[in-house]
Design a protein around this motif. Structure first.
Motif, PDB file in Angstrom:
ATOM      1  N   UNK A 153       0.841  63.496   4.343  1.00 18.90           N
ATOM      2  CA  UNK A 153       2.325  64.099   4.562  1.00 18.90           C
ATOM      3  C   UNK A 153       2.079  65.337   3.653  1.00 18.90           C
ATOM      4  N   UNK A 154       2.339  66.546   4.147  1.00 15.70           N
ATOM      5  CA  UNK A 154       2.227  67.895   3.389  1.00 15.70           C
ATOM      6  C   UNK A 154       3.583  67.859   2.520  1.00 15.70           C
ATOM      7  N   UNK A 155       3.192  68.458   1.511  1.00 12.67           N
ATOM      8  CA  UNK A 155       4.091  68.564   0.455  1.00 12.67           C
ATOM      9  C   UNK A 155       5.006  69.825   0.964  1.00 12.67           C
ATOM     10  N   UNK A 156       6.538  69.470   0.387  1.00 15.87           N
ATOM     11  CA  UNK A 156       7.624  70.422   0.829  1.00 15.87           C
ATOM     12  C   UNK A 156       7.385  71.503   0.231  1.00 15.87           C
ATOM     13  N   UNK A 157       7.917  72.618   0.617  1.00 15.98           N
ATOM     14  CA  UNK A 157       7.799  73.844   0.063  1.00 15.98           C
ATOM     15  C   UNK A 157       9.362  74.761   0.204  1.00 15.98           C
ATOM     16  N   UNK A 158       9.556  75.438  -0.716  1.00 18.37           N
ATOM     17  CA  UNK A 158      10.719  76.175  -0.401  1.00 18.37           C
ATOM     18  C   UNK A 158      12.016  75.638  -0.958  1.00 18.37           C
ATOM     19  N   UNK A 159      13.144  75.961  -0.504  1.00 19.64           N
ATOM     20  CA  UNK A 159      14.547  75.552  -1.003  1.00 19.64           C
ATOM     21  C   UNK A 159      15.430  75.070   0.309  1.00 19.64           C
ATOM     22  N   UNK A 160      15.801  73.780   0.584  1.00 18.22           N
ATOM     23  CA  UNK A 160      16.424  73.166   1.636  1.00 18.22           C
ATOM     24  C   UNK A 160      17.796  73.071   1.034  1.00 18.22           C
ATOM     25  N   UNK A 161      18.927  73.697   1.499  1.00 17.34           N
ATOM     26  CA  UNK A 161      20.365  73.475   1.009  1.00 17.34           C
ATOM     27  C   UNK A 161      20.758  72.182   1.884  1.00 17.34           C
ATOM     28  N   UNK A 162      21.536  71.442   0.880  1.00 21.03           N
ATOM     29  CA  UNK A 162      22.009  70.133   1.437  1.00 21.03           C
ATOM     30  C   UNK A 162      23.661  70.339   1.224  1.00 21.03           C
ATOM     31  N   UNK A 163      24.367  70.920   0.371  1.00 18.44           N
ATOM     32  CA  UNK A 163      25.743  70.943   0.243  1.00 18.44           C
ATOM     33  C   UNK A 163      25.801  72.269  -0.594  1.00 18.44           C
ATOM     34  N   UNK A 164      27.104  72.782  -0.403  1.00 17.52           N
ATOM     35  CA  UNK A 164      27.658  74.086  -1.038  1.00 17.52           C
ATOM     36  C   UNK A 164      29.069  74.031  -1.461  1.00 17.52           C
ATOM     37  N   UNK A 165      29.354  74.274  -2.608  1.00 17.51           N
ATOM     38  CA  UNK A 165      30.795  74.206  -2.952  1.00 17.51           C
ATOM     39  C   UNK A 165      31.449  75.733  -2.809  1.00 17.51           C
ATOM     40  N   UNK A 166      31.879  76.129  -1.744  1.00 17.86           N
ATOM     41  CA  UNK A 166      32.246  77.406  -1.569  1.00 17.86           C
ATOM     42  C   UNK A 166      33.652  77.503  -2.259  1.00 17.86           C
ATOM     43  N   UNK A 167      34.486  76.541  -2.261  1.00 19.14           N
ATOM     44  CA  UNK A 167      35.951  76.670  -3.101  1.00 19.14           C
ATOM     45  C   UNK A 167      35.515  77.057  -4.559  1.00 19.14           C
ATOM     46  N   UNK A 168      34.564  76.735  -4.867  1.00 16.40           N
ATOM     47  CA  UNK A 168      34.222  77.012  -6.502  1.00 16.40           C
ATOM     48  C   UNK A 168      34.454  78.424  -6.916  1.00 16.40           C
ATOM     49  N   UNK A 169      33.851  79.282  -5.782  1.00 15.19           N
ATOM     50  CA  UNK A 169      33.614  80.774  -6.108  1.00 15.19           C
ATOM     51  C   UNK A 169      35.007  81.213  -5.816  1.00 15.19           C
ATOM     52  N   UNK A 170      35.920  80.651  -5.049  1.00 21.83           N
ATOM     53  CA  UNK A 170      37.277  80.922  -4.823  1.00 21.83           C
ATOM     54  C   UNK A 170      38.023  80.755  -6.034  1.00 21.83           C
ATOM     55  N   UNK A 171      38.090  79.548  -6.502  1.00 23.97           N
ATOM     56  CA  UNK A 171      38.949  79.131  -7.645  1.00 23.97           C
ATOM     57  C   UNK A 171      38.488  79.619  -9.110  1.00 23.97           C
ATOM     58  N   UNK A 172      37.236  80.019  -9.115  1.00 27.00           N
ATOM     59  CA  UNK A 172      36.619  80.258 -10.640  1.00 27.00           C
ATOM     60  C   UNK A 172      35.881  81.594 -10.622  1.00 27.00           C
ATOM     61  N   UNK A 173      35.957  82.251 -11.828  1.00 23.49           N
ATOM     62  CA  UNK A 173      35.120  83.307 -12.041  1.00 23.49           C
ATOM     63  C   UNK A 173      33.882  82.649 -12.808  1.00 23.49           C
TER      64      UNK A 173
END
Length: 159
Positions: free
Chosen positions: A1-21
């Motif tokens: 099995x090949x080793x994974x490379x790079x970044x694979x996004x699973x989940x993001x908290x978009x509300x955090x950027x709206x609610x916080x500096x």
């Protein structure tokens, strides 16, 4: 099995950027059970209610929902258990001193796999007031309108 490379996004908290500096961001590893990793590889997680607490020179992630693995047996994990974060001592000390200031908190921004390892991006943040949120939305809308006007002008020039 090949080793994974790079970044694979699973989940993001978009509300955090709206609610916080967002003042400062950190990348941390996670201590996970096997069924949690398998569930995350299916791309299922939610950071919406998540927060980080520092307890005895350790960072803990609370209220992040990783659903139970569908093929799991009695060894399955609970969905909202607390999970230990892996950070350097200096990073924990910085977060500890800054998070004790009034209005500061530590929130998760993104959960992802980086080169095959589960990582979480956390941020030292300060809560926004309601008028700050409105101001941010207004700036975003103005920027979008300006971009549209510029692209329309370019289209007219080409024609």
């Amino acid at each position: 099995m090949a080793k994974e490379k790079g970044r694979k996004l699973i989940a993001q908290n978009k509300k955090a950027r709206h609610d916080y500096h967002i003042l400062d961001t950190y990348e941390a590893g996670l201590v996970l059970m096997g069924t949690e990793v398998k569930s995350l590889r299916q791309g299922r997680a939610s950071l919406v209610d998540g927060f980080v607490q520092l307890d005895g020179h350790e960072a803990w992630l609370y209220n992040v929902h990783v659903p139970e693995y569908s093929q799991g047996t009695w060894t399955n994990h609970t969905a909202r258990r607390k999970r230990k974060l892996l950070l350097h001592r200096t990073e924990i000390d910085k977060l500890e001193s800054k998070s004790q200031e009034t209005g500061h908190t530590i929130v998760p921004l993104a959960l992802y796999f980086k080169d095959g390892r589960a990582k979480i991006e956390i941020a030292l943040a300060k809560g926004k007031k309601e008028y700050d949120k409105r101001q941010t939305l207004r700036e975003k809308q103005d920027r979008r309108e300006a971009d549209r006007a510029v692209s329309a002008a370019r289209r007219r020039q080409r024609a």
